[in-house]
Write a protein that holds these residues in place. Structure first.
Motif, PDB file in Angstrom:
ATOM      1  N   LEU A 148     -57.117 -23.677-114.221  1.00 49.25           N
ATOM      2  CA  LEU A 148     -56.647 -24.593-113.180  1.00 49.25           C
ATOM      3  C   LEU A 148     -57.430 -24.397-111.888  1.00 49.25           C
ATOM      4  CD1 LEU A 148     -52.745 -24.642-113.613  1.00 49.25           C
ATOM      5  CD2 LEU A 148     -54.379 -26.457-114.164  1.00 49.25           C
ATOM      6  N   ILE A 149     -57.674 -23.130-111.524  1.00 44.69           N
ATOM      7  CA  ILE A 149     -58.437 -22.864-110.301  1.00 44.69           C
ATOM      8  C   ILE A 149     -59.880 -23.337-110.459  1.00 44.69           C
ATOM      9  CG2 ILE A 149     -59.241 -21.091-108.711  1.00 44.69           C
ATOM     10  CD1 ILE A 149     -56.260 -21.648-108.564  1.00 44.69           C
ATOM     11  N   TYR A 150     -60.477 -23.092-111.610  1.00 47.53           N
ATOM     12  CA  TYR A 150     -61.855 -23.559-111.823  1.00 47.53           C
ATOM     13  C   TYR A 150     -61.934 -25.083-111.814  1.00 47.53           C
ATOM     14  CZ  TYR A 150     -63.753 -18.927-112.948  1.00 47.53           C
ATOM     15  OH  TYR A 150     -64.193 -17.630-112.893  1.00 47.53           O
ATOM     16  N   THR A 151     -60.887 -25.748-112.303  1.00 46.62           N
ATOM     17  CA  THR A 151     -60.843 -27.214-112.230  1.00 46.62           C
ATOM     18  C   THR A 151     -60.828 -27.669-110.781  1.00 46.62           C
ATOM     19  OG1 THR A 151     -59.625 -27.321-114.331  1.00 46.62           O
ATOM     20  CG2 THR A 151     -59.537 -29.260-112.904  1.00 46.62           C
ATOM     21  N   PHE A 152     -59.996 -27.020-109.974  1.00 49.56           N
ATOM     22  CA  PHE A 152     -59.925 -27.344-108.551  1.00 49.56           C
ATOM     23  C   PHE A 152     -61.268 -27.087-107.870  1.00 49.56           C
ATOM     24  CE2 PHE A 152     -59.198 -25.736-104.205  1.00 49.56           C
ATOM     25  CZ  PHE A 152     -58.647 -26.877-103.627  1.00 49.56           C
ATOM     26  N   MET A 153     -61.940 -26.000-108.248  1.00 48.52           N
ATOM     27  CA  MET A 153     -63.242 -25.685-107.655  1.00 48.52           C
ATOM     28  C   MET A 153     -64.280 -26.757-107.987  1.00 48.52           C
ATOM     29  SD  MET A 153     -63.467 -21.536-108.232  1.00 48.52           S
ATOM     30  CE  MET A 153     -65.153 -21.468-107.617  1.00 48.52           C
ATOM     31  N   ALA A 154     -64.168 -27.351-109.170  1.00 45.27           N
ATOM     32  CA  ALA A 154     -65.095 -28.427-109.534  1.00 45.27           C
ATOM     33  C   ALA A 154     -64.907 -29.626-108.606  1.00 45.27           C
ATOM     34  CB  ALA A 154     -64.878 -28.832-110.991  1.00 45.27           C
ATOM     35  N   PHE A 155     -63.655 -29.973-108.305  1.00 52.92           N
ATOM     36  CA  PHE A 155     -63.395 -31.071-107.370  1.00 52.92           C
ATOM     37  C   PHE A 155     -63.969 -30.745-106.002  1.00 52.92           C
ATOM     38  CE2 PHE A 155     -60.411 -32.438-110.580  1.00 52.92           C
ATOM     39  CZ  PHE A 155     -60.300 -33.799-110.397  1.00 52.92           C
ATOM     40  N   GLN A 156     -63.786 -29.513-105.552  1.00 51.09           N
ATOM     41  CA  GLN A 156     -64.287 -29.116-104.240  1.00 51.09           C
ATOM     42  C   GLN A 156     -65.810 -29.182-104.185  1.00 51.09           C
ATOM     43  OE1 GLN A 156     -61.266 -29.466-102.638  1.00 51.09           O
ATOM     44  NE2 GLN A 156     -62.079 -27.871-101.312  1.00 51.09           N
ATOM     45  N   LEU A 157     -66.467 -28.698-105.256  1.00 50.51           N
ATOM     46  CA  LEU A 157     -67.931 -28.724-105.277  1.00 50.51           C
ATOM     47  C   LEU A 157     -68.447 -30.161-105.312  1.00 50.51           C
ATOM     48  CD1 LEU A 157     -70.571 -27.104-105.476  1.00 50.51           C
ATOM     49  CD2 LEU A 157     -70.333 -27.164-107.963  1.00 50.51           C
ATOM     50  N   ALA A 158     -67.785 -31.014-106.094  1.00 51.99           N
ATOM     51  CA  ALA A 158     -68.198 -32.420-106.164  1.00 51.99           C
ATOM     52  C   ALA A 158     -68.076 -33.088-104.794  1.00 51.99           C
ATOM     53  CB  ALA A 158     -67.352 -33.157-107.191  1.00 51.99           C
ATOM     54  N   LYS A 159     -67.007 -32.785-104.096  1.00 53.28           N
ATOM     55  CA  LYS A 159     -66.806 -33.358-102.758  1.00 53.28           C
ATOM     56  C   LYS A 159     -67.854 -32.847-101.779  1.00 53.28           C
ATOM     57  CE  LYS A 159     -63.338 -33.768 -99.100  1.00 53.28           C
ATOM     58  NZ  LYS A 159     -61.952 -33.405 -98.686  1.00 53.28           N
ATOM     59  N   ARG A 160     -68.144 -31.533-101.862  1.00 56.43           N
ATOM     60  CA  ARG A 160     -69.102 -30.943-100.931  1.00 56.43           C
ATOM     61  C   ARG A 160     -70.520 -31.450-101.164  1.00 56.43           C
ATOM     62  NH1 ARG A 160     -68.214 -26.062-102.111  1.00 56.43           N
ATOM     63  NH2 ARG A 160     -70.149 -25.422-103.145  1.00 56.43           N
ATOM     64  N   LYS A 161     -70.872 -31.621-102.457  1.00 54.41           N
ATOM     65  CA  LYS A 161     -72.228 -32.041-102.789  1.00 54.41           C
ATOM     66  C   LYS A 161     -72.376 -33.560-102.872  1.00 54.41           C
ATOM     67  CE  LYS A 161     -74.096 -27.961-103.300  1.00 54.41           C
ATOM     68  NZ  LYS A 161     -75.247 -27.518-102.465  1.00 54.41           N
TER      69      LYS A 161
END
Length: 560
Positions: free
Chosen positions: A70-83
């Protein structure tokens, strides 16, 4: 000033794609396979009650996967938003296969047998090793969290060939070979499932209609297995019995809270000493996942998904810690192969689906249905794939000149592999060690000392050889002196069958009590420590009077 692409109206993160279907089955079946492996080995090899495993150990273990993915899924959203990119792939997380074998065969299983020999009844012995596993999980989780801030330093200090050598040894001996024995008990299903998954995932053939390789292997394996069973029944041969059929399978929310009983258990000095006894096994396994996590973060960065390494390690540490708090006994780790999941077209839906499915399997109880229905020859081939890929990846990520160090690290694991059937034969014969012929005694004793702490031994041997290959004599000498210190207290090369650590004089006294001292007279901790110290001195002498390989030494194998 360039605008942040994430603020663009055209940005849209495609968090769910068709490729997530393939990625989900690969990641989910790997996790379910490890859970089946845990339950199967503990119950069939060591006699731990299956009901205890499924209701006490599995829920917390699955909770670690739920939290981490779940945390890694959330991190993917954060990275997509940042990049500002819509093709970000989540980092996969799951149960660590090498430490599963390490915990089962080196910690939980032997501790269960020792508890039974001390007179504990079956359920009480299972509860004892449960608390032992919890203690080691909590310590491993704390260790990983500490390593999260030191990930760069760890990478510099520990040669990659050293750690990957131990990992390759575990991959070949424990992850691949031991499940292979289970798989090939049913060669029709086993061969079909194994080579289909290798064809799809290793050779990269595309199955008809894009069927995921892991799912295709599972379907073919199950169909072949049950066809053979039904065919045998039609011909009058009884189907092999299964102790798993007696399980009560009902859906129910299970989330144990073992902490009150655990605190009472750990307060006893004998139990605390047992935790310390097995800590030299647990911490190298945790360190392996830390360095593996660093490698996973780097491999993700090579395909454009540059996750912060410290956060990746911190999440796996937190997942391990949370699993331990609720009774889990297997640590979570980032999975090697992020680029492969990205090549499948996976985004973030596959880690979300894996989190929910695996977490639900453990917490809601439907893992018991899976455990009974799916035959091991159908699901264990995923472990063959994992073991082969880990070994191949180990060679791909070190310089060619370090290949011998990787091979050297596997030798102590082979001693452990040879010791397993040797001990089984000895137990079945009904003879004591003293009743065996002298040459057999010496062979068994040598296998015992070589296999004692084999994970650490492989790491030390490979690390020392890497330093020698690179011409760093002082670093090699220091490594050998460290090995001497570890051997002196039985952390490696313990001559006791239990692998117990202690002062050298206490270990020698135990050898005398067990009638092994005469056989092990030249293999006591004093002898091993002296041997490593002599090698350290020899290396320093060579540095003074010999010639180290120069920086221009070619990175190519020499002709033999």
């Amino acid at each position: 000033m360039t605008a942040d692409p994430s603020t663009s109206a055209s940005f849209r993160y495609s968090w769910a794609a068709r490729g997530d279907f393939n990625a989900f089955f690969g990641l989910m079946l790997d996790n379910i396979g490890v859970m089946i492996l845990l339950a199967t080995l503990l119950s069939s090899v060591f006699g731990v009650p299956v009901e205890f495993i499924l209701t006490r150990m599995i829920p917390g273990t699955a909770l670690g996967v739920l939290f981490g993915d779940l945390i890694y899924t959330f991190m993917a959203f954060q990275l997509a938003k940042r990049k500002g990119r819509g093709d970000v792939t989540a980092m996969p997380l799951g149960l660590d296969t090498p430490s599963t074998f390490g915990m089962v065969f080196l910690v939980l299983g032997p501790a269960f047998l020792n508890a039974r020999q001390r007179g504990l009844e079956e359920w009480a012995a299972a509860e004892h090793i449960w608390h032992l596993g919890i203690a080691l999980m909590l310590l491993s989780g704390v260790f990983k969290l500490a390593c999260a801030t030191l990930s760069g330093w760890i990478r510099r200090v520990v040669p990659r060939a050293g750690l990957l050598g131990s990992l390759a040894a575990i991959a070949l001996v424990l992850i691949s070979f031991l499940p292979l024995l289970e798989i090939m008990e049913h060669p029709v299903a086993g061969l079909a499932a194994t080579f289909l998954i290798l064809t799809a995932l290793t050779a990269r053939w595309i199955l008809p209609r894009g069927l995921p390789g892991a799912l295709g292997s599972l379907v073919v394996g199950c169909a072949a297995y049950y066809a053979v069973i039904l065919g045998a029944g039609a011909l009058g041969y009884a189907a092999p019995g299964s102790t798993e059929s007696a399980l009560t399978t009902q859906l129910a929310f299970r989330l144990p809270w073992p902490m009150p009983g655990f605190f009472d258990w750990i307060a006893q000095a004998a139990n605390l000493n047992e935790v310390l006894l097995y800590l030299p096994i647990a911490l190298p396994l945790a360190l392996a996942t830390v360095v593996g996590g660093i490698d996973c973060a780097e491999s993700a960065a090579t395909v454009g998904d540059d996750y912060p390494t410290g956060t990746i390690i911190g999440v796996e540490g937190a997942a391990t810690l949370i699993a331990g708090l609720f009774g889990g006994v297997i640590q979570s780790t980032p999975y090697i192969g992020h680029p492969a999941y990205k090549a499948m077209g996976g985004r973030a839906a596959y880690t979300l689906a894996t989190a929910l499915f695996v977490g639900g399997a453990g917490l809601l109880g439907y893992f018991a249905f899976i455990f009974q229905i799916i035959p091991k020859p159908a699901i264990f081939p995923i472990l063959i794939f994992v073991g082969v890929e880990i070994t191949a990846s180990s060679y791909q990520h070190i310089p060619r000149r370090h290949f011998p160090a990787l091979a050297l690290a596997c030798l102590p694991a082979l001693a452990y592999l040879a010791l397993i059937p040797a001990n089984d034969v000895l137990a079945a014969s009904g003879k004591s060690f003293a009743e065996l012929p002298p040459n057999v005694q010496h062979t068994l004793q040598t296998l015992t000392v070589l296999s004692g702490g084999f994970i650490v031994t492989g790491l030390v041997w490979a690390t020392a050889l890497v330093h020698l290959i690179d011409g760093r004599a002082r670093s090699a000498a220091f490594t050998f002196l460290l090995a001497a210190l570890l051997a002196l207290f039985g952390v490696i090369h313990s001559p006791l069958p239990s692998g117990a650590i202690g002062t050298p004089w206490s270990i020698v006294a135990q050898l005398a009590q067990q009638g092994r001292l005469e056989t092990a007279w030249y293999q006591t901790p004093w002898h091993w420590a002296a041997g490593y110290a002599l090698v350290a001195v020899m290396v320093l002498v060579l540095q003074r009077f010999g010639h180290a390989p120069g920086p221009d030494t070619p990175d190519e194998p020499k002709a033999i």
